[in-house]
Design a protein around this motif. Structure first.
Motif, mmCIF file in Angstrom:
data_model
loop_
_atom_site.group_PDB
_atom_site.id
_atom_site.type_symbol
_atom_site.label_atom_id
_atom_site.label_comp_id
_atom_site.label_asym_id
_atom_site.label_seq_id
_atom_site.Cartn_x
_atom_site.Cartn_y
_atom_site.Cartn_z
ATOM 1 N N GLU A 13 0.839 -1.195 0.000
ATOM 2 C CA GLU A 13 0.000 0.000 0.000
ATOM 3 C C GLU A 13 0.872 1.242 0.000
ATOM 4 O OE1 GLU A 13 -3.852 0.605 2.348
ATOM 5 O OE2 GLU A 13 -2.419 1.788 3.508
ATOM 6 N N SER A 14 0.609 2.120 -0.956
ATOM 7 C CA SER A 14 1.371 3.348 -1.098
ATOM 8 C C SER A 14 0.414 4.481 -1.432
ATOM 9 C CB SER A 14 2.419 3.214 -2.211
ATOM 10 O OG SER A 14 3.276 2.108 -1.980
ATOM 11 N N THR A 15 0.928 5.706 -1.359
ATOM 12 C CA THR A 15 0.152 6.864 -1.789
ATOM 13 C C THR A 15 1.048 7.776 -2.610
ATOM 14 O OG1 THR A 15 0.679 8.147 0.199
ATOM 15 C CG2 THR A 15 -1.336 6.811 0.243
ATOM 16 N N SER A 16 0.434 8.514 -3.501
ATOM 17 C CA SER A 16 1.159 9.496 -4.296
ATOM 18 C C SER A 16 1.113 10.847 -3.585
ATOM 19 C CB SER A 16 0.535 9.623 -5.687
ATOM 20 O OG SER A 16 1.114 10.698 -6.388
ATOM 21 N N ALA A 17 2.278 11.485 -3.442
ATOM 22 C CA ALA A 17 2.346 12.796 -2.796
ATOM 23 C C ALA A 17 2.007 13.923 -3.760
ATOM 24 C CB ALA A 17 3.737 13.016 -2.210
ATOM 25 N N THR A 18 1.890 13.621 -5.041
ATOM 26 C CA THR A 18 1.568 14.644 -6.031
ATOM 27 C C THR A 18 0.120 15.098 -5.872
ATOM 28 O OG1 THR A 18 3.137 13.703 -7.608
ATOM 29 C CG2 THR A 18 1.436 15.143 -8.492
ATOM 30 N N VAL A 19 -0.089 16.397 -5.819
ATOM 31 C CA VAL A 19 -1.439 16.923 -5.676
ATOM 32 C C VAL A 19 -2.181 16.779 -7.002
ATOM 33 C CG1 VAL A 19 -2.837 18.945 -5.193
ATOM 34 C CG2 VAL A 19 -0.759 18.529 -3.868
ATOM 35 N N ASN A 20 -3.256 16.003 -6.981
ATOM 36 C CA ASN A 20 -4.150 15.837 -8.127
ATOM 37 C C ASN A 20 -5.383 16.699 -7.892
ATOM 38 O OD1 ASN A 20 -3.729 12.656 -9.630
ATOM 39 N ND2 ASN A 20 -2.362 13.467 -8.077
ATOM 40 N N THR A 21 -5.637 17.650 -8.767
ATOM 41 C CA THR A 21 -6.876 18.418 -8.685
ATOM 42 C C THR A 21 -7.911 17.710 -9.543
ATOM 43 O OG1 THR A 21 -5.680 20.483 -8.332
ATOM 44 C CG2 THR A 21 -7.960 20.644 -9.077
ATOM 45 N N LEU A 22 -8.921 17.142 -8.877
ATOM 46 C CA LEU A 22 -9.873 16.239 -9.512
ATOM 47 C C LEU A 22 -11.237 16.894 -9.682
ATOM 48 C CD1 LEU A 22 -10.831 13.297 -10.353
ATOM 49 C CD2 LEU A 22 -11.394 12.992 -7.932
ATOM 50 N N LYS A 23 -11.838 16.671 -10.846
ATOM 51 C CA LYS A 23 -13.240 16.975 -11.090
ATOM 52 C C LYS A 23 -13.915 15.697 -11.566
ATOM 53 C CE LYS A 23 -12.490 21.790 -12.509
ATOM 54 N NZ LYS A 23 -12.678 22.781 -13.607
#
Length: 406
Positions: free
Chosen positions: A81-91
């Motif tokens: 289990e991992s997470t991405s630190a990159t901010v994704n601006t989602l719509k």
């Protein structure tokens, strides 16, 4: 229990002579959702947004109060289990019967997701999701830099799933297939979950699995997807909503509550958990008894933790045990062979009372196993779905069915 009795119970909430149970809590209401398990794809020079459209199917019951759940959680090598630190601006938007409606987040048109932050949309207006209906989830993502990357799904769904990077305009609120002319390919995304409140009780499933449960050697498409998805896509003529937490090489250890806590936060939206996760956890050394104890401990860690989660009907989650299927190398080694059989026998006895159902999936697997000695062929996936999982799950269409008590 007959098929029709089980179905009637599922629609009335237990069939005990009382008035039908009216659901009030959000739950999973559609198929083809789950944690990302693919590769990272760079936005690329000149691309200002990523766009896509994925197809899903609703369950047998009409639902209201629709919401999307998305995150940057992903399953890396062997299910870590991992997470991405990159901010994704989602719509996001939902497309039902040719009408597209945007989802909002605390009243805003977008939400920023990174790390362990999960984006749960507001209820999408007064929309209702009809039963047994194909519909579409539309999405748009932007990143701060075109040198940054998006994590994708390694799984394909029904229809023509889309995902591409583009310098062009948004198509979030259009309808029908997106125009991908002149764009860069990939990635594709499923929502982590599509939630709603059904008008009558309806069961729904999280699949925690390895490469076999992921789909390996089956078709990576809406008509395949591995035996577990195949089965849930059509039980008595309707789909059972499901989410996948699967990855090639996945193990009990990597799926444990201590090592995979973020995924477990999503399980309160389901009624059932399929644990298809044993073959990669076979210990490399030790006696049969010692290896069996290791496998049991790994399964029980997940099962006990899930039994402590309360689902959308105020009941604990129901736990489903699946055999460790044959592997050529396990059959050639007497200790591994005997360990596998002992583990399956423990499951057939309902795993010290912690399993609510047992599925003899190994009964459909013969030697040699598939093309590589490990992964059953496409026809075996189909047989497991039709002959084992579908009949075994029918009583659980009623979310109040607990064969050995709550």
């Amino acid at each position: 229990m007959s098929m029709m009795i089980a179905l009637n119970l599922a629609l009335t909430g237990g069939g005990g002579g009382s008035a039908p149970f009216v659901p009030t809590q959000p739950q999973l209401v559609a198929t083809y959702t789950g944690i990302k398990n693919g590769t990272f794809v760079q936005m690329g020079t000149g691309n200002v947004r990523a766009l896509g459209r994925s197809q899903h199917r609703s369950g047998r019951v009409r639902a209201k109060n629709l919401r999307f759940l998305d995150s940057s959680i992903y399953l890396g090598t062997n299910g870590v289990e991992s997470t991405s630190a990159t901010v994704n601006t989602l719509k996001r938007a939902i497309e039902i019967a040719g009408v597209t409606t945007q989802a909002l987040y605390s009243g805003n048109p977008s939400v920023d997701i990174s790390g362990s932050t999960q984006g749960l949309s507001d209820i999408i207006g007064s929309l209702e999701l009809p039963p047994d209906t194909d519909f579409f989830a539309r999405w748009e993502k932007t990143l701060a830099l075109d040198t940054q990357s998006l994590i994708a799904h390694g799984l394909s769904g029904p229809g023509t799933g889309q995902g591409f990077r583009t310098p062009g305009a948004s198509q979030l609120l259009s309808t029908g297939p997106m125009n991908s002319s002149g764009t860069a390919a990939g990635p594709q995304f499923w929502p982590d979950g599509i939630f709603g409140v059904p008008f009558f009780p309806m069961s729904c499933v999280a699949i925690i699995g390895d490469s076999i449960g992921n789909y390996r050697e089956d078709l990576n498409s809406g008509s395949g997807g591995g035996a577990w998805a195949r089965a849930l896509n059509n039980i008595l003529g309707s789909a059972v909503p499901w989410m996948k937490q699967t990855q090639n090489g996945h193990t009990f250890g990597n799926a444990s509550f201590g090592n995979a806590p973020l995924q477990k936060t999503q399980l309160s939206y389901v009624t059932d958990v399929f644990i298809e996760l044993s073959t990669n956890s076979m210990p490399a050394s030790g006696t049969v008894a010692a290896r069996l104890a290791s496998l049991q401990a790994g399964w029980l860690n997940i099962a006990d933790g899930c039994r402590n989660i309360i689902g959308p009907y105020g009941k604990r989650l129901r736990i489903h045990f699946f055999d460790m299927v044959k592997r050529d190398s396990y059959e050639a080694d007497s200790t591994q062979h005997d360990t596998r059989l002992a583990y399956n026998a423990w499951g057939a006895a309902f795993a010290d009372g912690k399993a609510d159902a047992y599925y003899p999936t190994d009964s459909e697997v013969t030697l040699p196993v598939g093309a590589d000695g490990i992964h059953p062929a496409q026809a075996v996936h189909a047989a497991i779905a039709t002959n084992v999982i579908v009949p075994g799950y029918i009583p659980f269409l009623d979310p109040f069915f607990f064969p050995f008590g709550e």
